[in-house]
Enzyme design. Structure first.
Site, PDB file in Angstrom:
ATOM      1  N   HIS A   1       0.835  -1.162  -0.022  1.00  0.00           N
ATOM      2  CA  HIS A   1      -0.108   0.035  -0.129  1.00  0.00           C
ATOM      3  C   HIS A   1       0.958   1.232   0.201  1.00  0.00           C
ATOM      4  O   HIS A   1       1.567   1.541   1.041  1.00  0.00           O
ATOM      5  CB  HIS A   1      -1.127  -0.204   1.093  1.00  0.00           C
TER       6      HIS A   1
ATOM      7  N   ARG B   1      -4.432  15.524   6.772  1.00  0.00           N
ATOM      8  CA  ARG B   1      -5.084  15.392   5.403  1.00  0.00           C
ATOM      9  C   ARG B   1      -5.241  16.689   4.632  1.00  0.00           C
ATOM     10  O   ARG B   1      -5.190  16.783   3.461  1.00  0.00           O
ATOM     11  CB  ARG B   1      -6.474  14.795   5.389  1.00  0.00           C
TER      12      ARG B   1
ATOM     13  N   ARG C   1     -16.569   5.919   1.877  1.00  0.00           N
ATOM     14  CA  ARG C   1     -16.772   7.437   1.833  1.00  0.00           C
ATOM     15  C   ARG C   1     -16.805   8.052   0.519  1.00  0.00           C
ATOM     16  O   ARG C   1     -17.457   8.937   0.163  1.00  0.00           O
ATOM     17  CB  ARG C   1     -15.730   8.208   2.765  1.00  0.00           C
TER      18      ARG C   1
ATOM     19  N   GLU D   1     -10.098   3.268   8.857  1.00  0.00           N
ATOM     20  CA  GLU D   1      -9.062   3.798   9.455  1.00  0.00           C
ATOM     21  C   GLU D   1      -9.304   4.980  10.491  1.00  0.00           C
ATOM     22  O   GLU D   1      -8.517   4.789  11.501  1.00  0.00           O
ATOM     23  CB  GLU D   1      -8.333   4.477   8.140  1.00  0.00           C
TER      24      GLU D   1
ATOM     25  N   HIS E   1      -5.673  -1.093   6.224  1.00  0.00           N
ATOM     26  CA  HIS E   1      -5.901  -0.283   7.686  1.00  0.00           C
ATOM     27  C   HIS E   1      -6.865  -1.466   8.454  1.00  0.00           C
ATOM     28  O   HIS E   1      -6.107  -2.059   9.314  1.00  0.00           O
ATOM     29  CB  HIS E   1      -6.618   1.061   7.641  1.00  0.00           C
TER      30      HIS E   1
ATOM     31  N   ASP F   1       2.187   2.985   2.965  1.00  0.00           N
ATOM     32  CA  ASP F   1       1.161   4.035   2.904  1.00  0.00           C
ATOM     33  C   ASP F   1       1.487   5.449   2.699  1.00  0.00           C
ATOM     34  O   ASP F   1       1.950   6.006   1.516  1.00  0.00           O
ATOM     35  CB  ASP F   1       0.230   3.830   4.062  1.00  0.00           C
TER      36      ASP F   1
HETATM   37 ZN    ZN Z   1      -3.872   4.818   1.810  1.00  0.00          ZN
END
Ligand code: ZN
Length: 440
Positions: free
Chosen positions: A58, A80, A205, A230, A264, A315
């Site tokens: 990932h 984010r 989502r 997550e 996750h 990730d």
């Molecule tokens: Zn990711």
């Protein structure tokens, strides 16, 4: 036929460590594995422990430009925002330089194959490049230049909230106009032999539940990856919208199964764990990212007991170190349970190698065995971290870092030798200049 012999001081074969192993390689495949063998004439000596190639199942390559920036503060959600700001800046040339350098860092860490969960598809206004797959082709080329294989997980991303909010700001780059438009783009993605195409639904989502069966149909047995639970907020929004957890939504859509990887899987109910395990869905844990973002500790042991194969990913690339990802699976369980010994070292090696490759669709990689792809990672046992060992694999899994990887072979081709990348001259320099160019 290109044939070569290697002689490993120690090697990981059939789930255990063996000594003085002759490994014969021809045309990118392992043709013979002979323990307790004297070094054959002309063989390349591999000092230390040689493992199968690591699969980094990932990755979001562009997140590498966030390392060392804003890591010391904030929440998942402020991180984010920073990530979105980065996503809004990248053009194809910048992304190419950044991905090439990031994949070269992975090669230095022993990664022979990456699963790139790719959603940065379009220009910032959400339109289309002349080649609608320009960014995907950029990533595939970057992997080739760094000497590793890639599974390009082309990601469907349609909504900003579970209630169907439209994409705003940098998210517009992520979205296709419909499932059909996405499927059409994926169908036109042709890749060379070091690459494979899989698909992803970004999350419950970003993909409405009624559309998930269409995603499963597009996947058609290829690897299907999805971010899952997550953050608790994702679960709460999903429960409010559908009256079901994200795992239940995926299960009802037929999206779980042996070709699926849930990434996750941190905040799960007992029912979720049963659904994931019973369907033999792989769970890709990303412990160094999950700790960096404060996500929580996923129920790794319970998932494995329920039947989930485990894979590993770096990730967000807060660090790129598959030994660290592997040991964290065991050590995080220790912190939670106040007990040691949840996973055998063989299970941790398996997660970093064979299971990860399988999750990316490379079922012929991840073991040192006749017929397997010749992916080899040699970790030194005489460094300041590993010297004085009794059990070579314990020294590597519990103490070595990516800096102890000296030699990496991908499909029979030496990509790292004596700790130096053979294709990318100056990997730190390449990272620094690519990241500077993005943020300037
Ligand atoms: Zn990711």
């Amino acid at each position: 036929m290109l044939a070569q012999s290697y002689h490993a001081e120690y090697a990981w074969v059939d789930g255990g460590v063996v000594r003085d192993v002759r490994i014969d390689v021809a045309d990118g495949r392992i043709t013979a594995v002979t323990p307790d063998s004297p070094p054959p004439p002309g063989a390349t000596r591999l000092a230390g422990l040689t493992l199968p190639g690591f699969a980094n199942a990932h990755s979001h390559a562009f997140h590498r430009a966030l390392r060392g920036r804003a890591q010391g503060r904030g929440t998942f959600w402020s991180w984010r925002e920073r990530m979105y700001a980065l996503a809004g800046r990248l053009d194809p040339d910048q992304y190419h330089a950044l991905a090439r350098a990031t994949y070269a860092e992975m090669a230095l860490a022993g990664v022979t194959c990456v699963g790139e969960f790719h959603y940065l598809h379009h220009p910032p206004d959400g339109a289309s490049y002349d080649d609608p797959n320009e960014m995907a082709h950029t990533l595939v080329a970057a992997a080739a230049e760094a000497g590793i294989r890639i599974t390009l997980l082309d990601t469907l991303y349609l909504t900003s909230t579970v209630d169907g909010g439209e994409l705003v700001g940098p998210q517009r780059r992520f979205g296709d106009t419909s499932v059909d438009a996405w499927a059409d783009r994926v169908a036109r993605l042709a890749v060379p032999s070091h690459a494979r195409v899989g698909v992803a639904a970004h999350s419950v989502r970003a993909v409405p539940a009624p559309l998930l069966p269409e995603v499963v149909a597009v996947a058609a047995g290829r690897p299907l990856h999805v971010h899952l639970s997550e953050q608790p907020a994702e679960n709460e929004a999903c429960l409010a919208r559908y009256g079901r957890t994200p795992t239940q939504v995926l299960a009802e859509a037929g999206a779980l199964g042996p070709a699926t990887t849930a990434v996750h899987a941190t905040h799960l109910s007992d029912v979720d764990i049963t659904l994931l395990g019973g369907s033999r869905t792989t769970v890709c844990l990303c412990p160094t990212t999950e700790r960096d973002l404060g996500d929580g500790i996923g129920p790794a042991r319970a998932l494995a007991d329920a039947g989930c194969p485990l894979a590993l990913g770096s990730d967000s690339h807060a660090v790129i170190d598959m030994c660290e990802e592997a040991r964290a699976v065991e050590l995080d369980e220790r912190l939670r349970s106040q007990q040691r010994g949840h996973f055998a070292v063989a299970d941790l090696v398996d997660a970093a190698t064979r299971r990860g490759h399988a999750a990316l669709g490379w079922t012929d990689a991840g073991s040192i065995a006749v017929g397997a792809r010749a992916d080899l990672v040699t970790v030194r046992l005489d460094t300041v971290r590993t010297a004085g060992y009794d059990d070579p694999v314990a020294a590597v899994l519990f103490a070595a870092t990516a800096a102890d990887v000296t030699d990496v072979m991908v499909d029979g081709r030496p990509i790292v030798h004596n700790g130096r990348h053979q294709l990318v001259e100056d990997v730190p320099g390449a990272l620094a200049s690519a990241i500077k160019a993005v943020w300037k």
